[in-house]
Motif scaffolding. Sequence first.
Motif, short mmCIF file in Angstrom:
data_model
loop_
_atom_site.label_atom_id
_atom_site.label_comp_id
_atom_site.label_asym_id
_atom_site.label_seq_id
_atom_site.Cartn_x
_atom_site.Cartn_y
_atom_site.Cartn_z
N UNK A 17 0.77 -1.10 -0.01
CA UNK A 17 0.11 0.14 -0.01
C UNK A 17 1.13 1.32 0.04
N UNK A 18 2.22 1.28 0.77
CA UNK A 18 2.97 2.24 0.94
C UNK A 18 3.53 2.57 -0.65
N UNK A 19 4.10 1.61 -1.16
CA UNK A 19 4.55 1.54 -2.57
C UNK A 19 3.65 2.07 -3.42
N UNK A 20 2.36 1.72 -3.48
CA UNK A 20 1.32 2.01 -4.46
C UNK A 20 1.06 3.52 -4.10
N UNK A 21 1.11 3.94 -2.74
CA UNK A 21 0.97 5.54 -2.89
C UNK A 21 1.97 6.31 -3.44
N UNK A 31 1.71 6.38 -7.22
CA UNK A 31 0.95 7.43 -7.49
C UNK A 31 1.53 8.82 -7.41
N UNK A 32 2.37 9.01 -6.51
CA UNK A 32 2.96 10.39 -6.12
C UNK A 32 3.97 10.66 -7.36
N UNK A 33 4.73 9.57 -7.70
CA UNK A 33 5.91 9.69 -8.92
C UNK A 33 4.97 9.94 -10.33
N UNK A 34 3.91 9.16 -10.47
CA UNK A 34 3.14 9.25 -11.52
C UNK A 34 2.60 10.68 -11.77
N UNK A 35 2.19 11.54 -10.56
CA UNK A 35 1.82 12.85 -10.39
C UNK A 35 2.92 13.48 -10.96
N UNK A 36 3.97 13.58 -10.30
CA UNK A 36 5.15 14.18 -10.74
C UNK A 36 5.55 14.00 -12.23
N UNK A 37 5.65 12.93 -12.69
CA UNK A 37 5.79 12.63 -14.10
C UNK A 37 5.02 13.45 -15.09
#
Length: 651
Positions: A592-596, A599-605
């Motif tokens: 769950x932590x890695x999933x979050x 999602x943060x990295x994807x947002x930054x991308x």
Amino acid sequence: MSTVSVFLTSYNHEKFLRESIESVLNQTYKDFELIISDDFSTDKSWDIIQSYQDERIIKIRHEKNLRKQLFYDKISQMRGKFIAVHHSDDIWEPTKLEKQVKIMENHSEYVACFTHAQLIDEDGNDFEPVDGSFYKGLFEKENRNRFEWLNYFFNEGNCLCHPSILIRKEAYEENRLLSYGLAQIPDFLMWVKLCLKDEIYIIQEKLTKFRLRENEKNTSGDRFETRIRSATEYYFLLSEYKMLKNQDDFLKVFPQAEEYNINGKLHTKYALAKICLDERKPKCYQFFALELLFELLNNPEDSKIIKQLYDYTFIDFVKETGEYDIFSAVSQEQLQNVTLFFDVGDGFSEELCIKKTSYLPSNGKFSFEFNITEYLKIKDIKQKIVSLRFDPCEGLFSICKIENVNFDGLVYTATPLNSSGSFNGYDTFLIPDPIYILEGDFKGGNIVISGSLYIMDNYKVAKEIALICTEKEALQSKYGNAQQEIYNTLTNRNKLQAQYENVLTDRNKLQAQYENVLTDRNKLQAQYENILTDRNKLQAQYENILTDRNKLQFEYENVLTDRNKFQAQYEDVLTDRNKLQFEYENVLTDRNKFQAQYEDVLTDKNKFQTLFEKTLIELKKCKDELDEIHSSKWWKMITKIKSLMGRRSLK
């Protein structure tokens, strides 16, 4: 200091002793001392006791048989605040002490705690008594308050299993529990004393196994001497109920004593005596009651009170002492069951009869009165009485003479129905049910039957009958000899021929009888041999069953061992499962932590992509501007100036 002192009594129980000791040592509650007292056993009991080296065990060996005396002497030396009594032929369930101590620690109002008990036989198998037997449900009673227990003890007797008890040590002194001289009911006397002051509790589980010995070998077994001794000891026990001096407490124990509560005043000892005089009570109750009434009458204060409340005087007491045959002063032969039967057209039956029990004096004279009018009215009988049947006694050989039958002034005759003969007006009855028939016109009123009755000793009668039979055989033998002499001397051929033919006929009959007897003997012999064969077959079957039982026992023990192994394996698997469950939950948390984070990295991308596109647009604009600059005249001038400057520097 141990919390519990276990006192185990041992006497000639080598067959059961080890199992009894092990059931204590295997208790889940461990804070106890085990005192094993061997009462001078003559078997191997002491050797078994000596084989145990557990530091909690205290071993005592008597030099002679002391019964319960040593237990009483050792109570003060016991270190536990609770005392548990155990017997060398009984067994405890593993959780017995644990559950009892918990109850006693949490409930200070209880002075003792018992358990239900499972009956077992000599071999330790569970035993279920048949319905109606003494032990059926005996040790499976529900809890009651102390007043209800005292009422139950008084009316029903003991129902608490002694080897199930756990009791507070101080109770022995505070409740006067120690009594010397009792063998059958010392424990029962203790329960009564306990409930006079304190409450007791029964755990509704069978945590004790009570062994029933073969041939009534238990201390409480039904034997000649135990029955006699128990009656005497019950008499001593009843004195404890005199301790109920409080009127309210007494009525809680004996609600039926309310009839002796006169305007709020109740003399408890008088009421106790009257309750004990109940005809359904044993003779020891009645003797206790009469003795108690005698004490009250000879105490001026008590005598005055019972006279005022109940109008009871020595005259009433004298009457009662003549009603209760405590010491069997009157023999059974002197108490006769007298019956008058009625025939109203359907013959004699037990449905229509008047029964009386009457005392027969030593001179044999009797006079019985029957109120026929009252009986017919009660039975609502309107038919005419055809005849009457009079049975002067039952179950005994007798000699009887009916001297007078008076029916409202009219005299009737009594005819013996089954007498063996008469002499001087006396009818002899060699069967144990003499019967007289009375015939006449019986319309109602009172009938008085008087006469004399003498009971014959059954043994003497049988002996006389045997003697008569012997004399008869001797006479028959003499008659045979005389017949032979007459045969030799008679000259009348026809008479001799007739006698001869008669003898021949008798001989043929005897021959036939002999052959029948011989045939019956052969049949019986064959039946006996068949029975013997069946017995041998059953013996063989029994031995096979016993062998199979031993095999099944061995297989059961193996299965039990495997079950314990599987149980251990199951517990290990369960432990591993719990560990894997815990690791799975940790992995799930990390996922769950890695999933979050993803999602943060994807947002930054996405943000950088947008920025990158904007930057490309800006760069393109800059390039276009540079291209414009390069094409302008100013750029050419600057380029020319740079070129000139470069040449100049070279020079």
